[in-house]
Design a protein around this motif. Sequence first.
Motif, PDB file in Angstrom:
ATOM      1  N   GLY A  72       0.823  -1.199   0.000  1.00 49.30           N
ATOM      2  CA  GLY A  72       0.000   0.000   0.000  1.00 49.30           C
ATOM      3  C   GLY A  72       0.857   1.248   0.000  1.00 49.30           C
ATOM      4  O   GLY A  72       0.563   2.222  -0.685  1.00 49.30           O
TER       5      GLY A  72
ATOM      6  N   GLY B 276       2.076   2.095  -3.288  1.00 49.61           N
ATOM      7  CA  GLY B 276       0.955   2.597  -4.084  1.00 49.61           C
ATOM      8  C   GLY B 276       0.737   4.084  -3.866  1.00 49.61           C
ATOM      9  O   GLY B 276       0.500   4.843  -4.810  1.00 49.61           O
ATOM     10  N   VAL B 277       0.844   4.515  -2.627  1.00 48.96           N
ATOM     11  CA  VAL B 277       0.659   5.927  -2.308  1.00 48.96           C
ATOM     12  C   VAL B 277       1.788   6.745  -2.929  1.00 48.96           C
ATOM     13  O   VAL B 277       1.574   7.792  -3.547  1.00 48.96           O
ATOM     14  CB  VAL B 277       0.635   6.142  -0.778  1.00 48.96           C
ATOM     15  N   LEU B 278       2.999   6.236  -2.765  1.00 48.95           N
ATOM     16  CA  LEU B 278       4.158   6.934  -3.314  1.00 48.95           C
ATOM     17  C   LEU B 278       4.031   7.085  -4.838  1.00 48.95           C
ATOM     18  O   LEU B 278       4.302   8.154  -5.395  1.00 48.95           O
ATOM     19  CB  LEU B 278       5.392   6.114  -2.957  1.00 48.95           C
TER      20      LEU B 278
ATOM     21  N   SER C  72       1.258   7.062  -6.583  1.00 49.03           N
ATOM     22  CA  SER C  72       0.169   8.001  -6.880  1.00 49.03           C
ATOM     23  C   SER C  72       0.650   9.431  -6.774  1.00 49.03           C
ATOM     24  O   SER C  72       0.304  10.282  -7.593  1.00 49.03           O
ATOM     25  CB  SER C  72      -0.998   7.788  -5.908  1.00 49.03           C
ATOM     26  N   ASP C  73       1.428   9.723  -5.745  1.00 47.32           N
ATOM     27  CA  ASP C  73       1.987  11.073  -5.594  1.00 47.32           C
ATOM     28  C   ASP C  73       2.844  11.431  -6.800  1.00 47.32           C
ATOM     29  O   ASP C  73       2.751  12.532  -7.341  1.00 47.32           O
ATOM     30  CB  ASP C  73       2.871  11.158  -4.337  1.00 47.32           C
TER      31      ASP C  73
ATOM     32  N   GLU D 233       0.702  12.086  -9.881  1.00 43.40           N
ATOM     33  CA  GLU D 233       0.020  13.386  -9.864  1.00 43.40           C
ATOM     34  C   GLU D 233       1.012  14.505 -10.154  1.00 43.40           C
ATOM     35  O   GLU D 233       0.726  15.415 -10.924  1.00 43.40           O
ATOM     36  CB  GLU D 233      -0.667  13.631  -8.525  1.00 43.40           C
TER      37      GLU D 233
ATOM     38  N   GLN E 177      -9.161   0.086  -6.076  1.00 47.59           N
ATOM     39  CA  GLN E 177      -9.482   1.305  -6.847  1.00 47.59           C
ATOM     40  C   GLN E 177      -8.444   1.569  -7.937  1.00 47.59           C
ATOM     41  O   GLN E 177      -8.705   1.438  -9.111  1.00 47.59           O
ATOM     42  CB  GLN E 177      -9.548   2.540  -5.912  1.00 47.59           C
ATOM     43  N   ASN E 178      -7.325   1.968  -7.599  1.00 52.18           N
ATOM     44  CA  ASN E 178      -6.148   2.279  -8.432  1.00 52.18           C
ATOM     45  C   ASN E 178      -5.425   3.398  -7.718  1.00 52.18           C
ATOM     46  O   ASN E 178      -5.926   4.524  -7.714  1.00 52.18           O
ATOM     47  CB  ASN E 178      -6.515   2.719  -9.859  1.00 52.18           C
ATOM     48  N   PRO E 179      -4.268   3.138  -7.085  1.00 55.16           N
ATOM     49  CA  PRO E 179      -3.517   1.891  -7.143  1.00 55.16           C
ATOM     50  C   PRO E 179      -4.324   0.683  -6.663  1.00 55.16           C
ATOM     51  O   PRO E 179      -5.104   0.797  -5.730  1.00 55.16           O
ATOM     52  CB  PRO E 179      -2.330   2.151  -6.202  1.00 55.16           C
TER      53      PRO E 179
ATOM     54  N   LYS F 218       7.340  11.480   3.249  1.00 57.24           N
ATOM     55  CA  LYS F 218       5.963  11.547   3.750  1.00 57.24           C
ATOM     56  C   LYS F 218       5.077  11.545   2.524  1.00 57.24           C
ATOM     57  O   LYS F 218       5.046  12.529   1.784  1.00 57.24           O
ATOM     58  CB  LYS F 218       5.785  12.818   4.582  1.00 57.24           C
ATOM     59  N   VAL F 219       4.430  10.424   2.257  1.00 54.91           N
ATOM     60  CA  VAL F 219       3.636  10.318   1.039  1.00 54.91           C
ATOM     61  C   VAL F 219       2.190  10.716   1.309  1.00 54.91           C
ATOM     62  O   VAL F 219       1.805  11.005   2.440  1.00 54.91           O
ATOM     63  CB  VAL F 219       3.710   8.903   0.434  1.00 54.91           C
ATOM     64  N   GLY F 220       1.380  10.705   0.251  1.00 63.70           N
ATOM     65  CA  GLY F 220      -0.012  11.112   0.363  1.00 63.70           C
ATOM     66  C   GLY F 220      -0.212  12.565  -0.009  1.00 63.70           C
ATOM     67  O   GLY F 220      -1.160  13.193   0.397  1.00 63.70           O
ATOM     68  N   ARG F 221       0.718  13.121  -0.820  1.00 67.73           N
ATOM     69  CA  ARG F 221       0.581  14.504  -1.276  1.00 67.73           C
ATOM     70  C   ARG F 221      -0.630  14.662  -2.177  1.00 67.73           C
ATOM     71  O   ARG F 221      -1.314  15.665  -2.160  1.00 67.73           O
ATOM     72  CB  ARG F 221       1.791  14.904  -2.144  1.00 67.73           C
ATOM     73  N   SER F 222      -0.810  13.700  -3.054  1.00 69.45           N
ATOM     74  CA  SER F 222      -1.797  13.848  -4.110  1.00 69.45           C
ATOM     75  C   SER F 222      -3.161  13.404  -3.626  1.00 69.45           C
ATOM     76  O   SER F 222      -3.306  12.750  -2.596  1.00 69.45           O
ATOM     77  CB  SER F 222      -1.390  12.969  -5.293  1.00 69.45           C
ATOM     78  N   ALA F 223      -4.201  13.770  -4.377  1.00 73.16           N
ATOM     79  CA  ALA F 223      -5.556  13.356  -4.019  1.00 73.16           C
ATOM     80  C   ALA F 223      -5.662  11.833  -4.038  1.00 73.16           C
ATOM     81  O   ALA F 223      -6.143  11.212  -3.087  1.00 73.16           O
ATOM     82  CB  ALA F 223      -6.551  13.983  -4.996  1.00 73.16           C
ATOM     83  N   VAL F 224      -5.193  11.220  -5.130  1.00 70.66           N
ATOM     84  CA  VAL F 224      -5.257   9.755  -5.218  1.00 70.66           C
ATOM     85  C   VAL F 224      -4.404   9.138  -4.113  1.00 70.66           C
ATOM     86  O   VAL F 224      -4.822   8.215  -3.407  1.00 70.66           O
ATOM     87  CB  VAL F 224      -4.735   9.256  -6.591  1.00 70.66           C
ATOM     88  N   GLY F 225      -3.206   9.663  -3.929  1.00 68.08           N
ATOM     89  CA  GLY F 225      -2.298   9.129  -2.919  1.00 68.08           C
ATOM     90  C   GLY F 225      -2.907   9.216  -1.534  1.00 68.08           C
ATOM     91  O   GLY F 225      -2.821   8.288  -0.737  1.00 68.08           O
TER      92      GLY F 225
ATOM     93  N   ALA G 207      -5.540   6.624  -1.171  1.00 63.28           N
ATOM     94  CA  ALA G 207      -4.909   5.310  -1.047  1.00 63.28           C
ATOM     95  C   ALA G 207      -4.286   5.151   0.333  1.00 63.28           C
ATOM     96  O   ALA G 207      -4.337   4.076   0.938  1.00 63.28           O
ATOM     97  CB  ALA G 207      -3.858   5.123  -2.141  1.00 63.28           C
ATOM     98  N   ALA G 208      -3.710   6.221   0.868  1.00 57.49           N
ATOM     99  CA  ALA G 208      -3.103   6.142   2.194  1.00 57.49           C
ATOM    100  C   ALA G 208      -4.161   5.818   3.235  1.00 57.49           C
ATOM    101  O   ALA G 208      -3.942   5.042   4.148  1.00 57.49           O
ATOM    102  CB  ALA G 208      -2.397   7.454   2.536  1.00 57.49           C
TER     103      ALA G 208
END
Lengths: 698, 698
Positions: A313, A316-318, A320-321, A324, A351-353, B245-252, B255-256
């Motif tokens: 997971g 996946g977040v990384l 996605s960032d 974007e 969802q995606n990731p 620190k990930v989760g910058r993006s909306a998708v990220g 996902a986080a």
Amino acid sequence: MDTLSALLTPRSVAVIGASADAARIGGRPIAYMKELGFQGRILPVNPKRDEIQGLPAFASIAAMPEVPDVAIIAVPAAAAGPAVQELAQRGVKAAIMFSAGFAEMGDDGEAAQARLVADAQAHGMRLLGPNCLGLFNARTGFYGTFTSSLERGSPKPGPIGIASQSGAYGMHVFGLARDFGLGLSCVVTTGNEADLNVGHMIGWMAQDPDTEVIAAYAEGIRDADSFLAALELARKNRKPVVLMKVGRSAVGSAAARSHTASIAGDDAVTDAVLAEFGVVRARTTEEMLDIARLATRKIYPAGNTLGVLTISGGAGVLISDAAEAAGLPMPQMPEPAQQKLREALPFCAPQNPVDCTAQALNDLSLVGTFAKALVEEGGYSSILSFFTHAGGAASVAPRLRSELAAVRAAHPDRLFVLSVLADPPLVRQFEEDGFTVFEDPSRAVAAIEAMGRYGDSFARVAPPAPPALPAFTLPATTPSEAEAKRILAEAGIPAAPEAACPTVEAAVAAAEKIGFPVVLKILSPDILHKSEIGGVLLNVSDAAAVRDGFSLLLQRAKSAAPAARIEGVLVAKQLSGGVECILGVHRDPVFGPVAMFGLGGIFVEILKDVSFRRCPFDEAEAEEMIRSIKGAPLLLGARGRPPADIDALKKMLSRLSVFAAQAGPRLAGIDLNPVFAMPQGQGAFAADAVIDIAEGDA
Amino acid sequence: MDTLSALLTPRSVAVIGASADAARIGGRPIAYMKELGFQGRILPVNPKRDEIQGLPAFASIAAMPEVPDVAIIAVPAAAAGPAVQELAQRGVKAAIMFSAGFAEMGDDGEAAQARLVADAQAHGMRLLGPNCLGLFNARTGFYGTFTSSLERGSPKPGPIGIASQSGAYGMHVFGLARDFGLGLSCVVTTGNEADLNVGHMIGWMAQDPDTEVIAAYAEGIRDADSFLAALELARKNRKPVVLMKVGRSAVGSAAARSHTASIAGDDAVTDAVLAEFGVVRARTTEEMLDIARLATRKIYPAGNTLGVLTISGGAGVLISDAAEAAGLPMPQMPEPAQQKLREALPFCAPQNPVDCTAQALNDLSLVGTFAKALVEEGGYSSILSFFTHAGGAASVAPRLRSELAAVRAAHPDRLFVLSVLADPPLVRQFEEDGFTVFEDPSRAVAAIEAMGRYGDSFARVAPPAPPALPAFTLPATTPSEAEAKRILAEAGIPAAPEAACPTVEAAVAAAEKIGFPVVLKILSPDILHKSEIGGVLLNVSDAAAVRDGFSLLLQRAKSAAPAARIEGVLVAKQLSGGVECILGVHRDPVFGPVAMFGLGGIFVEILKDVSFRRCPFDEAEAEEMIRSIKGAPLLLGARGRPPADIDALKKMLSRLSVFAAQAGPRLAGIDLNPVFAMPQGQGAFAADAVIDIAEGDA
């Protein structure tokens, strides 16, 4: 054989200044060619020896028994000039000049270099260099270079061509490419670019059947025509170009000038031009090689989208960032597909990731199920799968490979990238299965995004040329504001209603006709920047104020510029309720007339929030320019404003670009500042206009 | 031994659910510890076996002959609860929970997880996990992990500690670090973070003598207090922290949340907080490891500057571009030093980048001369030398090493980085000489820039706490604008002159006293956003207009919000000539009250040009916030404007931050919008103020 092919794929080569010592500049090319199997004929020229490195040598250029396709000149600067003359006279098609001591050494060197070119051109011979490391062709074994970078290993033949203005840096890129195992067609360094430049090399590679991907390095663009023609040919032939164009920074730009006397050009303009031709600009060497490597798959999806399959997971977040940040869309999986995946694996995140969790490592058939769903139901054009060290583990890899390879084989049109940590032999197997492997998923994302830009560019139909304007003649010198507006109005670029008024009575009458409030401006061909002398009065609200203002402006003009010719006062409608914009044109030293669009005031001056484009362009492209600035929402109706008249604005901008292109080199620049973009349906009007004519060039 | 040291450097470990199969979750830790030389005692617990992997096993937790420092729980979720209870009761200090099936599985799992924590805490036991891959300590050989990433190779002991919320990603980072040859102290994954989190691990490493550099990965910050205390300890102990620190993006971010139910927080706020503690935020794994690797040199120059020595002009330009993009200054060499270098080598480019050209390869003593000049006369704190493949060539490398090593040895306080392409043994030699080697010069620049940020942070004296305000009590509910302004004025946050007027006569009198023009605003505790209902009238210019306006506002309020309590109309001075700003506070879910500063209107809403800082802070930091926005030139006197009263503005912002910090959690937010920053010496005034009180929390 054409000249550039003679240079890059010669059947025979003379080495002027050939040396028996394989470590010397004149010895290395011969040693490399012998060692690496050049099939053509090598003709060493050396007045003191009959034999060089086992080959018969010739005492002079005249003594050579045949005319070689190409000659390498490895003699000092003083001897290089005569060598060029003799080679050109014998009909050699091209010479590679290692010799240094020309333009990089100042004015005398510059003059000597100009003579070289003249002597060569007199007989149709082309020059690479001087002051270059030469070139090599990994497929034919032609090594017209003295670079020591070959000592650590020779190149593997393959589809990537490298062209670099800088010799050392070009060979640095080659060295990295070789260490990464990338296959190369040819590597060319252009040095001082007295004649041939990076643009010519890109152009040759664009038509070379052995080159599929082009990586290039430039400090400046020496000749826009050959450069842009090369880029367009590459685009037409679906060959991606990744370019490192350095000199962005102030220090960098100064350093570039001291290096090979390059013209750096305006960096934002360069960005706009490269985007126009679908060239991806790399910021680092690593990024350049990542993009080149992935491009060798020859999958360039237009409208690129990314589907991500991950066992982590966090990754996946990384990813996605990173997607974007790169502007690579990651749409969600369709709901039914998500439902199906949840049934296959209850605690997945579909969802995606798409996170198939480490559970999928216990039942690797799940990897196949998930990958298939991403491709077939998600419909993504690019798939990035993150399996980290698990993908490299002996217990996992064989089955993982077969699950992934089956999906890959069924969908040859998709771009498949793997992020795994594995030993080199396993990485090679994945690569053979059709996956490009990146250890770092962020680098994978950047390279995938670039493939989409190539796809969009290859798919783009060249926009129609915008309609030409009726022929016009620029005035001999910079015209007054009123004259400038008249000229532009004839080209369909409207100004606010206004009248040039030589007398105070005419001004009052005009103001009453136009309607209050009005703006008054001093009218003089000699005063370009009126506001600096207090030559503009806003919100003039009645006839009395017009009278007062008229005399005030004349007074101010007299005291600030006593010699200026004063033609009266311009009375113009005071526009309100519109959005202030700036439209302009300047003549870029490399690319010619370039149009700029931005919002007024601080947006341009403090935030540099502007877009550029080479002139001319049509309305669709003008609209793209307008929409691409950060402040565009202000024009589109943000914060409860009425949307501005984009149709009028884009028409104005396109016309301006056509005007600038047709005007020729005497046009130094145009400033329409401000332009008021009125609410939809109400038009856009220049409130001020300057046409700057270059003097002394007529 | 303290609890966390028991967890990370235990002398004895129990394995609950120990397996004889070294490939299973309960078998791997034992196999790793045996193979990699753990010196402590291992106590396998398994009801069905007397012996596990050659060690005596125990039938139950109760049957263990001693209380171990730490226990690994490798049983399914259902059995994990009782194990936690028994271990806690026996006095075990900490447990590592591999078991999955808790908070990541939804509400039931969340509840079960909460019970685990309660049971452990009842006896003072701490938990790592659940749903984590565990941890290992490369120095002691303690392997409390079942990661398969160790199959491809074990870690080399060294100074870098890794803490990661994500198990798979943490081990991906470990795998890369191992492949790059980096030395590690310990690697910890925290999984669901039911109890211990990444902040605790950073805190432990900050005091661990074996850890000198800390690399961490987090999706959300679960507990600001422990996290920030850890960062401050690391800063105090001069240990650099590089954080992804990930989760910058909306998708990220989405996902986080689905991953380990993290609170992502506002990314811009996170950036501001990390900068406050000198943490460098890495965007990619590669960047994280580059920074960690260079940081092991323990050279952190405050006021970092870069001197570049290159044999390639092209690379010099590329490096200059990268340095400018990174914000790393490259001042020029002093003129006398340039002169000296020109005498040593006529066609060098001695500014900076200092291009010693390929000539220096023919006379390597020049490299020493140039390097010495850069260090001693240029005075740069960091030196990047680009020698590409030439630095790796057998004919060059030995002498190059000795020239560079002499300069390096004489200046142990400087950071020396080399960009060369060389075979691994030679790279190791350069590393032993004190050079950190990067193939890619751009990556080198990014890492060097980070060292300067650490230096600045380590050198920074913590700013004094801003003076406290006299004690105050927030109203029970959101106050009216007038009441809000009164409360803020008492805290030293001034509003424009104004008066609350219940009657039209009072309004006229107030307007005459304040001076025209004035602003009229509806006054009601129930109408927060007045402009939305037309409740604000600007430029009210005389007494008659005040009368008309008063009744108009009352009508509008009645029709838009019939139930609202209307207290009259606020009459305020119409401010003009100032720059419109926004000052605000919101309560960040992670970091509590955070102040924001920006310019008014489009700057905030379209361009997001704002700065953030945790409350409270002093005036110096407030000024930094003000100056850090892109639009700051507007306040500082751009385009011929008078400079704004920055002193008044920074005082106001600092006071606001103190007010917010003292107000406590009932304060949901404050909006001062607009604030007019008047010309220098004329103050700054809030023209509107909203204090938002969280209801139901009192």
